[in-house]
Design a protein around this motif. Structure first.
Motif, PDB file in Angstrom:
ATOM      1  N   SER A   1      -0.391   4.343  -0.736  1.00 12.22           N
ATOM      2  CA  SER A   1      -1.320   5.474  -0.780  1.00 12.22           C
ATOM      3  C   SER A   1      -0.791   6.693  -0.017  1.00 12.22           C
ATOM      4  O   SER A   1      -1.180   7.831  -0.315  1.00 12.22           O
TER       5      SER A   1
ATOM      6  N   THR B   1       0.546   9.774  -1.788  1.00 13.19           N
ATOM      7  CA  THR B   1      -0.358  10.764  -2.369  1.00 13.19           C
ATOM      8  C   THR B   1      -0.879  11.735  -1.316  1.00 13.19           C
ATOM      9  O   THR B   1      -1.675  12.616  -1.636  1.00 13.19           O
TER      10      THR B   1
ATOM     11  N   ASP C   1       0.840  -1.193   0.000  1.00 14.57           N
ATOM     12  CA  ASP C   1       0.000   0.000   0.000  1.00 14.57           C
ATOM     13  C   ASP C   1       0.885   1.258   0.000  1.00 14.57           C
ATOM     14  O   ASP C   1       1.567   1.546   0.980  1.00 14.57           O
TER      15      ASP C   1
END
Length: 281
Positions: free
Chosen positions: A248, A251, A246
């Motif tokens: 994420s 961002t 992961d």
């Protein structure tokens, strides 16, 4: 009106404009949709680089004080005017991160070659706000005084908060470039953070931040500009192991900001609200 001991009035002119009037200051945000084709054509005459994919040219965040004759704002048009429009600007990332760029390019050569353009396609801007009116002749001067960030961490009622987007571009699917600004007004003063966040996948992260602070009862408007950047994989390596695949967090500008090290550039400035040539406006 809340239980605050300060007199203030919330502003709501229409669905796009809101803010607060407090201690002689008027702090206003304007949020509208991205520009339409006619607006784009008009703005493009002022800007030397192609506009980002999502350009909120009518958005703004402004602070003004009639007693001091001051109007300071964050404008997306002014921000884009500081993007390098030269061919050299288009190759800055490629030159500075040649090893990373070569690796990325070799992985996806046909696609990556499209983002080498005759301007800074990352939309990196040094913009730190526009002093539009200073009727006493004031200007921001260099100072050694810092904004007390620890003081800003002390919990206190927030009388007004808002965040606006100025522009965003996905860099031909090679990352993202975002310029945004947010403001919060407390009983002690107001604080603004404008942030330019750049992620070029597999190459680098960059963060240009402008902080503006005024403590009610003082005659200073403090401004700090900082610029930080780091290799993409050095930041990626700081993702906790338990996150697995992961990514994420890469961002999330707040998370990335917390992982970037000391500023490569730091400019401290102060606007003396009583300075200038006139004793009274």
């Amino acid at each position: 009106m809340s239980s605050s001991s300060l007199e203030y009035k919330l502003i709501k002119e229409n669905n796009s404009t809101q803010g607060i009037s407090i201690e002689g200051w008027k702090i206003v945000t304007k949020k509208l949709p991205i520009l339409n084709s006619q607006e784009i054509e008009k703005v493009q005459k002022e800007i030397l680089v192609p506009l980002p994919e999502m350009f909120f040219g009518n958005n703004s965040l402004s602070v003004s004080n009639d007693d001091y004759g001051v109007l300071f704002e964050f404008s997306p048009i002014d921000a884009l005017k500081l993007v390098d429009s030269t061919k050299e600007g288009g190759e800055k990332v490629k030159v500075a991160y040649s090893e990373e760029w070569t690796l990325k390019s070799s992985k996806n050569h046909e696609h990556i070659k499209d983002v080498i353009k005759p301007y800074d396609w990352t939309y990196s801007t040094l913009y730190s706000g526009t002093l539009k009116i200073a009727s006493k002749g004031q200007k921001f001067e260099k100072t050694t005084e810092r904004i007390d960030i620890e003081k800003l961490k002390i919990p206190e009622p927030i009388l007004f908060y808002d965040e606006i987007m100025l522009f965003e571009d996905e860099l031909a699917d090679n990352g993202t470039a975002v310029l945004s600004a947010k403001v919060r007004v407390m009983e002690s003063g107001f604080f603004i953070l404008q942030r330019f966040f750049l992620r070029v996948d597999d190459v680098l992260f960059k963060m240009n931040e402008t902080r503006v602070y005024h403590e009610f009862g003082t005659k200073s408007l403090l401004k700090e500009y900082s610029s930080r950047e780091e290799h993409y994989f050095k930041i990626k390596a700081q993702i906790p192991v338990y996150k697995g695949d992961d990514i994420s967090q890469l961002t999330n500008p707040d998370w990335v900001s917390s992982k970037l090290t000391n500023s490569e550039e730091l400019i401290l400035e102060n606007l003396n609200l009583l300075g200038g040539n006139y004793s009274k406006i």
